[in-house]
Design an enzyme around this catalytic site. Structure first.
Site, PDB file in Angstrom:
ATOM      1  N   ASN A 193      -1.875   1.348   5.832  1.00  0.00           N
ATOM      2  CA  ASN A 193      -1.087   2.543   6.162  1.00  0.00           C
ATOM      3  C   ASN A 193      -1.504   3.676   5.229  1.00  0.00           C
ATOM      4  O   ASN A 193      -1.499   3.499   4.001  1.00  0.00           O
ATOM      5  CB  ASN A 193       0.411   2.264   5.968  1.00  0.00           C
ATOM      6  CG  ASN A 193       1.245   3.543   6.099  1.00  0.00           C
ATOM      7  OD1 ASN A 193       1.473   4.023   7.200  1.00  0.00           O
ATOM      8  ND2 ASN A 193       1.679   4.100   4.974  1.00  0.00           N
ATOM      9  N   GLU A 194      -1.877   4.789   5.810  1.00  0.00           N
ATOM     10  CA  GLU A 194      -2.246   5.972   5.014  1.00  0.00           C
ATOM     11  C   GLU A 194      -3.076   5.560   3.793  1.00  0.00           C
ATOM     12  O   GLU A 194      -2.753   5.909   2.647  1.00  0.00           O
ATOM     13  CB  GLU A 194      -0.982   6.768   4.614  1.00  0.00           C
ATOM     14  CG  GLU A 194      -0.232   7.293   5.820  1.00  0.00           C
ATOM     15  CD  GLU A 194       0.854   8.321   5.526  1.00  0.00           C
ATOM     16  OE1 GLU A 194       1.144   8.586   4.348  1.00  0.00           O
ATOM     17  OE2 GLU A 194       1.409   8.870   6.500  1.00  0.00           O
ATOM     18  N   TYR A 273       3.568  14.843  10.918  1.00  0.00           N
ATOM     19  CA  TYR A 273       4.976  15.247  10.906  1.00  0.00           C
ATOM     20  C   TYR A 273       5.087  16.747  11.141  1.00  0.00           C
ATOM     21  O   TYR A 273       4.170  17.508  10.808  1.00  0.00           O
ATOM     22  CB  TYR A 273       5.617  14.898   9.555  1.00  0.00           C
ATOM     23  CG  TYR A 273       5.859  13.404   9.383  1.00  0.00           C
ATOM     24  CD1 TYR A 273       6.974  12.816   9.934  1.00  0.00           C
ATOM     25  CD2 TYR A 273       4.952  12.597   8.690  1.00  0.00           C
ATOM     26  CE1 TYR A 273       7.212  11.449   9.794  1.00  0.00           C
ATOM     27  CE2 TYR A 273       5.183  11.234   8.540  1.00  0.00           C
ATOM     28  CZ  TYR A 273       6.317  10.668   9.094  1.00  0.00           C
ATOM     29  OH  TYR A 273       6.550   9.321   8.960  1.00  0.00           O
ATOM     30  N   GLU A 327       3.170   7.640  13.400  1.00  0.00           N
ATOM     31  CA  GLU A 327       4.219   8.306  12.609  1.00  0.00           C
ATOM     32  C   GLU A 327       4.231   9.765  13.023  1.00  0.00           C
ATOM     33  O   GLU A 327       3.234  10.472  12.839  1.00  0.00           O
ATOM     34  CB  GLU A 327       3.968   8.186  11.095  1.00  0.00           C
ATOM     35  CG  GLU A 327       4.332   6.843  10.535  1.00  0.00           C
ATOM     36  CD  GLU A 327       4.286   6.784   9.013  1.00  0.00           C
ATOM     37  OE1 GLU A 327       4.658   7.768   8.351  1.00  0.00           O
ATOM     38  OE2 GLU A 327       3.856   5.735   8.503  1.00  0.00           O
ATOM     39  N   GLN A 376      11.986   8.007  11.943  1.00  0.00           N
ATOM     40  CA  GLN A 376      12.029   6.568  12.054  1.00  0.00           C
ATOM     41  C   GLN A 376      13.256   6.199  12.878  1.00  0.00           C
ATOM     42  O   GLN A 376      14.132   7.033  13.069  1.00  0.00           O
ATOM     43  CB  GLN A 376      12.094   5.939  10.677  1.00  0.00           C
ATOM     44  CG  GLN A 376      10.892   6.260   9.794  1.00  0.00           C
ATOM     45  CD  GLN A 376      10.822   5.349   8.562  1.00  0.00           C
ATOM     46  OE1 GLN A 376      11.593   4.439   8.376  1.00  0.00           O
ATOM     47  NE2 GLN A 376       9.852   5.662   7.689  1.00  0.00           N
TER      48      GLN A 376
END
Ligand code: AHR
Length: 523
Positions: A193-194, A273, A327, A376
């Protein structure tokens, strides 16, 4: 003379005042035309061990007074079942790259700290079995992120064997002894992740080498997943549009083009985001400026997808590798009084519009974007559900997901329209957005978002390839751009029914300002 001037001024003022009459919008849809499948996995969720996302949000424990099934809240399960969650990404996020699965199995759980998110105690009471039970209760599938940061390929491959082996290996027997003799289905795994940031700050080259090793050795042994339903492996992808991200996509996809039998990927993740990292905006108590600003910024998702899709097309013209936006969502300032590490925010009518605009962008790129997970699911960032002990409230974003259920695994149908524009201060946005699709039962569905918070839209549907006599569905709107649902007033932003009959072969709908509407056409 004075009286004359007053009259003239009044006339000028009336003429200059914003016309509040509904704006006319023509949507043309040819139901005989079709595009890509709108994968149900575009409606995926993300549940990280972060704040009250898991503990309180899902898990209350079997001895809680809150009604639960084996420790999992019944109210939350019922609400999630209704939105047909296709997959849940777990256990993180940044948390995943520090997660050691053995801490969360068996009778004796390992208590640790959660340094990423508030430094609080992580009791590990919610582990593999509890997650799989939860997935089962809501009728969803598991998207498990393995620890590629602080973990090893050995640890991750053991975890997969523990979850999926059907033969009597030591790990299979341990799983059975812990209460689950049958192998679990792991539909997707995330390989890190990332990794360019919280996942270990790796260069793309270093990540690639590591990812290949994980891809090779982290195997799924579930016999039911050998032929069909094969587990999909998702590599870490970009987190923005700058050069470091395009370099990342280039590096991974170039390697994919030349990959040998010994490693493979089925997806490339992307995180984006809607946020101003320098000055996080409030999630409540804002005005039209922040409404226009946030929605303008969220529309950048389209350009970002185009940018990375173009790189992927170079190395994978057959689009075998999906772009998975696992995400995304609105990220605002923590609510006053909350732990800043818990990422607690409210969810308003603005977020409902934000969700619809993004889902429509994903659907328009459905040939490449075949997965997306909003961040989330519960109590964290742009959540579906907020809880406070025994109380639960469904957010405006939840209702958008509910209204879009018919679009899951539907077929895209092109829709043409002149969006017009909504202007506020320095911001100019398309006034309306729309999506059309045919569900598996052959019904035609249309979604229309009226972004303008002040003016209604009079939508005329020009339909060919279908002899529609009427339309019916639901619309979601609110009094104010920052209207929210609270535990005390849970029905401030809830969908209401809409319907219209065809007149002279045309269907006309009047859509409220700042609204999301989903209708189906009846023949
Ligand atoms: O969703 C919160 C965090 O945002 C995730 O843990 C991380 O992947 C991202 O930076």
């Amino acid at each position: 003379m004075r009286a004359f001037l007053v009259v003239v001024t009044l006339i000028v003022m009336v003429l200059a005042a914003p016309r509040m009459a509904a704006q006319k919008v023509e949507l043309s849809i040819d139901a005989s035309k079709s595009g890509a499948k709108i994968d149900r996995n575009l409606f995926g969720q993300f549940a990280e061990h972060l704040g009250h996302g898991i503990y309180d949000g899902i898990w209350v424990g079997s001895d809680s007074t809150i009604p639960n099934t084996r420790g999992i809240r019944n109210d939350v399960v019922a609400a999630l079942k209704a939105i047909h969650v296709p997959n849940v990404r777990w256990p993180g996020g940044c948390f995943a790259d520090e997660y050691h699965w053995r801490d969360g199995i068996g009778p004796q759980r390992v208590v640790r700290l959660n340094p990423n998110w508030g430094g609080v105690i992580e009791p590990n009471t919610f582990g593999t079995h509890e997650f799989m039970d939860f997935i089962d209760q809501i009728g969803s599938e598991a998207y498990v992120s393995v620890n590629l940061g602080s973990g090893s390929p050995h640890e991750a491959s053991d975890w997969l064997e523990y979850m999926t082996a059907a033969q009597a290996t030591t790990l299979e027997k341990e799983r059975a002894a812990n209460g689950h003799p049958a192998p679990y289905k792991v539909a997707w795994i995330g390989l890190g992740n990332e990794s360019w940031d919280c996942g270990g700050n790796m260069t793309p080259e270093y990540y690639l080498d590591r990812m290949k090793v994980f891809s090779r050795f982290v195997r799924n042994y579930n016999p039911a997943q050998m032929e069909k339903d094969q587990m999909l492996k998702i590599a870490v992808g970009p987190g923005g549009g700058e050069q470091r991200w395009t370099d990342w996509t280039e590096t991974v996809m170039k390697a994919y083009q030349q990959h040998t039998w010994s490693w493979d990927i089925n997806g490339l993740s992307m995180h984006s985001y809607t946020v101003d990292w320098n000055h996080k905006l409030a999630s409540v108590g804002f005005g039209e400026t922040e409404y226009a600003q946030v929605l303008k910024s969220t529309l950048e998702m389209d350009a970002l997808i185009k940018k990375h899709s173009a790189i992927m097309d170079k190395y994978d013209p057959q689009k075998k590798v999906a772009l998975v936006v696992d995400e995304w969502g609105g990220w605002y300032a923590p609510l006053p009084g909350s732990n800043p590490g818990f990422l607690v925010q409210q969810n308003s009518m603005r977020d409902a519009i934000l969700a619809a605009l993004n889902i429509n962008i994903f659907a328009r790129h459905a040939d490449r974007v075949r997965g997306a997970n909003i961040a989330q699911m519960i109590n964290v960032l742009q959540a579906m559900i907020l809880t406070d002990h025994e109380k639960m409230v469904l957010t405006p974003t939840y209702y958008v997901y509910k209204m879009y259920v018919p679009f899951q695994d539907s077929t895209f149908v092109p829709v043409t329209f002149d969006a017009g524009s909504y202007k506020y201060g320095d911001f100019t946005l398309p006034r309306v957005d729309a999506l059309a699709a045919k569900s598996q039962d052959g019904k035609l569905w249309v979604e229309i978002t009226n972004v303008d918070p002040n003016q209604a839209a009079e939508v005329e549907l020009n339909l060919t390839g279908i002899n529609a006599k009427s339309a019916s569905g639901e619309t979601l709107t609110a009094l104010k751009v920052d209207s929210i649902n609270t535990f005390d007033a849970p029905n401030t932003v809830v969908p209401k029914p809409v319907s219209a009959r065809a007149q002279a072969g045309k269907i006309t709908l009047k859509l409220e300002p700042k609204s999301v509407t989903v209708i189906s056409l009846q023949q």
